[in-house]
Design a protein around this motif. Structure first.
Motif, PDB file in Angstrom:
ATOM      1  N   MET A 181     -19.363  -2.846  -0.190  1.00 39.49           N
ATOM      2  CA  MET A 181     -20.339  -3.904   0.103  1.00 39.49           C
ATOM      3  C   MET A 181     -20.013  -5.197  -0.648  1.00 39.49           C
ATOM      4  SD  MET A 181     -23.745  -2.501  -1.841  1.00 39.49           S
ATOM      5  CE  MET A 181     -23.613  -0.740  -1.564  1.00 39.49           C
ATOM      6  N   GLY A 187     -22.638   1.811   3.232  1.00 44.46           N
ATOM      7  CA  GLY A 187     -23.953   1.260   2.883  1.00 44.46           C
ATOM      8  C   GLY A 187     -23.829  -0.134   2.269  1.00 44.46           C
ATOM      9  N   GLU A 218       0.862  -1.184   0.000  1.00 42.52           N
ATOM     10  CA  GLU A 218       0.000   0.000   0.000  1.00 42.52           C
ATOM     11  C   GLU A 218       0.896   1.231   0.000  1.00 42.52           C
ATOM     12  OE1 GLU A 218      -3.173   1.241  -0.169  1.00 42.52           O
ATOM     13  OE2 GLU A 218      -2.172   3.156   0.205  1.00 42.52           O
ATOM     14  N   GLY A 230     -17.945  -0.906  -3.959  1.00 42.96           N
ATOM     15  CA  GLY A 230     -16.849  -1.832  -3.684  1.00 42.96           C
ATOM     16  C   GLY A 230     -16.814  -2.282  -2.248  1.00 42.96           C
ATOM     17  N   SER A 279     -11.833   3.345   0.348  1.00 45.06           N
ATOM     18  CA  SER A 279     -12.297   2.480   1.443  1.00 45.06           C
ATOM     19  C   SER A 279     -12.371   3.203   2.785  1.00 45.06           C
ATOM     20  CB  SER A 279     -11.374   1.261   1.580  1.00 45.06           C
ATOM     21  OG  SER A 279     -11.350   0.537   0.373  1.00 45.06           O
TER      22      SER A 279
HETATM   23  C1  LIG Z   1     -17.807   9.152  -0.759  1.00 43.42           C
HETATM   24  C2  LIG Z   1     -17.920   7.699  -1.095  1.00 43.42           C
HETATM   25  C3  LIG Z   1     -19.006   6.971  -0.612  1.00 43.42           C
HETATM   26  C4  LIG Z   1     -19.113   5.607  -0.901  1.00 43.42           C
HETATM   27  N1  LIG Z   1     -20.131   4.895  -0.334  1.00 43.42           N
HETATM   28  C5  LIG Z   1     -20.154   3.542  -0.477  1.00 43.42           C
HETATM   29  C6  LIG Z   1     -21.125   2.765   0.185  1.00 43.42           C
HETATM   30  O1  LIG Z   1     -21.978   3.279   0.910  1.00 43.42           O
HETATM   31  N2  LIG Z   1     -21.081   1.416   0.016  1.00 43.42           N
HETATM   32  C7  LIG Z   1     -20.136   0.806  -0.767  1.00 43.42           C
HETATM   33  O2  LIG Z   1     -20.158  -0.413  -0.903  1.00 43.42           O
HETATM   34  N3  LIG Z   1     -19.207   1.531  -1.413  1.00 43.42           N
HETATM   35  C8  LIG Z   1     -19.185   2.870  -1.286  1.00 43.42           C
HETATM   36  N4  LIG Z   1     -18.228   3.606  -1.924  1.00 43.42           N
HETATM   37  C9  LIG Z   1     -17.298   2.916  -2.836  1.00 43.42           C
HETATM   38  C10 LIG Z   1     -16.224   2.149  -2.062  1.00 43.42           C
HETATM   39  O3  LIG Z   1     -15.660   2.966  -1.071  1.00 43.42           O
HETATM   40  C11 LIG Z   1     -15.179   1.658  -3.041  1.00 43.42           C
HETATM   41  O4  LIG Z   1     -15.778   0.976  -4.114  1.00 43.42           O
HETATM   42  C12 LIG Z   1     -14.176   0.727  -2.367  1.00 43.42           C
HETATM   43  O5  LIG Z   1     -13.691   1.283  -1.176  1.00 43.42           O
HETATM   44  C13 LIG Z   1     -13.046   0.429  -3.326  1.00 43.42           C
HETATM   45  O6  LIG Z   1     -12.052  -0.268  -2.627  1.00 43.42           O
HETATM   46  P1  LIG Z   1     -10.654  -0.531  -3.306  1.00 43.42           P
HETATM   47  O7  LIG Z   1      -9.892  -1.372  -2.356  1.00 43.42           O
HETATM   48  O8  LIG Z   1     -10.897  -1.041  -4.689  1.00 43.42           O
HETATM   49  O9  LIG Z   1     -10.010   0.901  -3.516  1.00 43.42           O
HETATM   50  P2  LIG Z   1      -9.331   1.908  -2.478  1.00 43.42           P
HETATM   51  O10 LIG Z   1      -9.960   1.847  -1.149  1.00 43.42           O
HETATM   52  O11 LIG Z   1      -9.280   3.228  -3.143  1.00 43.42           O
HETATM   53  O12 LIG Z   1      -7.893   1.305  -2.310  1.00 43.42           O
HETATM   54  C14 LIG Z   1      -6.920   1.381  -3.312  1.00 43.42           C
HETATM   55  C15 LIG Z   1      -5.592   1.588  -2.610  1.00 43.42           C
HETATM   56  O13 LIG Z   1      -4.530   1.462  -3.558  1.00 43.42           O
HETATM   57  C16 LIG Z   1      -3.494   2.325  -3.154  1.00 43.42           C
HETATM   58  N5  LIG Z   1      -2.612   2.535  -4.307  1.00 43.42           N
HETATM   59  C17 LIG Z   1      -2.875   3.218  -5.441  1.00 43.42           C
HETATM   60  N6  LIG Z   1      -1.827   3.164  -6.277  1.00 43.42           N
HETATM   61  C18 LIG Z   1      -0.866   2.447  -5.644  1.00 43.42           C
HETATM   62  C19 LIG Z   1       0.459   2.046  -5.989  1.00 43.42           C
HETATM   63  N7  LIG Z   1       1.020   2.378  -7.154  1.00 43.42           N
HETATM   64  N8  LIG Z   1       1.176   1.312  -5.090  1.00 43.42           N
HETATM   65  C20 LIG Z   1       0.630   0.947  -3.911  1.00 43.42           C
HETATM   66  N9  LIG Z   1      -0.619   1.296  -3.527  1.00 43.42           N
HETATM   67  C21 LIG Z   1      -1.355   2.037  -4.389  1.00 43.42           C
HETATM   68  C22 LIG Z   1      -4.228   3.568  -2.696  1.00 43.42           C
HETATM   69  O14 LIG Z   1      -3.432   4.358  -1.825  1.00 43.42           O
HETATM   70  C23 LIG Z   1      -5.460   2.969  -1.996  1.00 43.42           C
HETATM   71  O15 LIG Z   1      -5.279   2.837  -0.603  1.00 43.42           O
HETATM   72  C24 LIG Z   1     -18.124   4.970  -1.695  1.00 43.42           C
HETATM   73  C25 LIG Z   1     -17.039   5.707  -2.187  1.00 43.42           C
HETATM   74  C26 LIG Z   1     -16.934   7.051  -1.894  1.00 43.42           C
HETATM   75  C27 LIG Z   1     -15.762   7.808  -2.425  1.00 43.42           C
END
Ligand SMILES: Cc1cc2nc3c(=O)[nH]c(=O)nc-3n(C[C@H](O)[C@H](O)[C@H](O)COP(=O)(O)OP(=O)(O)OC[C@H]3O[C@@H](n4cnc5c(N)ncnc54)[C@H](O)[C@@H]3O)c2cc1C
Length: 418
Positions: free
Chosen positions: A371, A83, A68, A369, A77
């Protein structure tokens, strides 16, 4: 301490402190070199990467490294509304979410952390007959899948939320088993348990290069050294196109800023998540009493900017007070934003990239993502440890966007609301 960062737990092994309390072994490693090799490197310490890591470890594949670039929960996240719903417009997403809800229900027992999961339902409100018809179509499908969503007259919706101003509301869809949870402990739960099973999680470790190796796999390059990985999973959320680009793979997702805010704590009064189709307004009351919510703003295009705007606050306030006038005097304490990883058809992108059998994608989760992480993490781990792949790995491929033969897999999810 930065929220979501467990670095203060660092230490080599469990130990008792002066009071005799047993401390857990290190969960995160924020300094020192990365290991020279691993079976699987997961890039991205968001909920998707950590859920996959946890389920891999639970299936006995522990030679796994998570990299990370910042702290856990730095991306979407740590910025979302928590939700969890089963009201979707496609059968596959409804069925996935039924299983995810089951996993959320068991999370506290299975992972030993309280995620404050509360099944207060989701109430979707319609202001036109067209919206009612859209809800009804989804409800019919949800009912066929065993999700007991009901269409309600406005008065019945008001029995669930007496504070609603019904002027302009013509119908509502309500499923009592949808809910909300507190995102941060959810991530911590996966991180702690993955680490307890042997996964190594490195924070402050950006991946800047992927060097393909003869015979397969990659050298995953970071400022703390390179890990030679048999397989790499791209779980970098909105930054997935950038990581994929390192090996020339085009991922057609793009970042969209989504704003959200939280009020002062109020006496508990609001059971369901309430969402209005016409404006994209949504709000719920957390277990601490805060009203947490957002609203759709007219498009500002694709951006990684995560600043907060007055436009959002003004729009949210107007919509919220129209719907629940009783909230006219509440104080907003915190406002923030995060990136949606928007995919062209509203569905995630999973499985190996075409022509890159050791490079896996776990991205494009738009606003759902969080949920989906439990069930997608579980199915991904099953797939990577040799089980027959679930249909999500043939349906949600990257290839569906470029290969005409796979065009039929473009079943658009058009209920990306609240
Ligand atoms: C305001 C808001 C409200 C939301 N509400 C909901 C909800 O109610 N319910 C729901 O299910 N979803 C909701 N979502 C969507 C949900 O938060 C995301 O779909 C989910 O968190 C995605 O998770 P992820 O692990 O794919 O991405 P992220 O949580 O974005 O994680 C990706 C990680 O990769 C890291 N990264 C990036 N590039 C690199 C690199 N080159 N090297 C190492 N690390 C790197 C980043 O720092 C980050 O920590 C919401 C999103 C937002 C913004």
């Amino acid at each position: 301490m930065i929220p979501g960062n467990l670095d203060d737990d660092e230490g080599d092994e469990s130990r008792a402190d002066a009071s005799g309390e047993i401390r857990l072994p290190a969960t995160l490693e924020s300094s020192g070199p990365v290991p020279p090799k691993a079976e699987i490197v997961i890039v991205g310490g968001g909920v998707i990467g950590l859920a996959i890591a946890y389920y891999l470890a639970r299936r006995g594949l522990t030679d796994v490294v998570v990299l990370e670039r910042g702290y856990l929960a730095e991306g979407a996240s740590g910025r979302n509304g928590g939700g969890i719903r089963q009201q979707w417009s496609t059968e596959i997403n409804i069925r996935l979410m039924q299983e995810s809800v089951d996993l959320c229900r068991r999370f506290a027992v299975d992972l030993g952390v309280n995620v404050w999961f509360r099944q207060g339902g989701y109430l979707f409100l319609a202001r036109s007959q067209k919206e009612v018809a859209r809800l009804q179509k989804n409800i019919d499908l949800q009912n066929r899948c065993g999700v007991h969503t009901k269409m309600l007259e406005p008065k019945a919706a008001q029995e669930i939320v007496p504070e609603l101003d019904l002027r302009g509301i013509v119908g509502a869809a309500y499923n009592p088993t949808d809910g909300i949870l507190f995102p941060w402990p959810f991530l911590w739960g996966y991180a702690r348990q993955a680490a307890a099973h042997g996964v190594r999680i490195f924070t402050q470790t950006p991946v800047s290069g992927l060097v393909p190796q003869q015979g397969g796999g990659y050298d995953v390059v970071t400022p703390r050294g390179a890990v030679r990985a048999r397989r790499v999973i791209n779980a970098t959320g909105a930054w997935s196109p950038q990581l994929a680009k390192l090996i020339g793979v085009d991922v057609p997702t793009y970042p969209i800023r989504h704003e959200i805010c939280s009020s002062e704590p109020l006496k508990p009064f609001l059971r369901p998540m309430v969402s209005e189709l016409s404006s994209g307004l949504y709000c719920s009351q957390s277990m601490r009493g805060e009203i947490v919510g957002g609203v759709t703003l007219p498009g500002h295009g694709s951006t990684y900017a995560m600043g907060s705007t007055l436009e959002f606050l003004a729009t949210y306030a107007r919509r919220l007070v129209r719907l629940m006038p009783i909230l006219g005097d509440i104080k907003i304490l915190r406002q923030w934003a995060g990136p949606y990883d928007q995919s062209p058809d509203g569905n995630p992108i999973l499985g190996a990239a075409p022509a890159h059998p050791d490079f896996f994608l776990a991205c494009g989760f738009v606003g759902h993502g969080f949920m989906m992480a439990p069930i997608v993490g579980k199915l991904y781990a099953e797939y990577l440890t040799g089980d027959k792949p679930h249909e999500i790995f043939s349906r949600y491929t990257l290839g569906r966007f470029s290969d005409p033969a796979l065009a039929g897999q473009h079943e658009k999810e058009d209920f990306n609301i609240g």
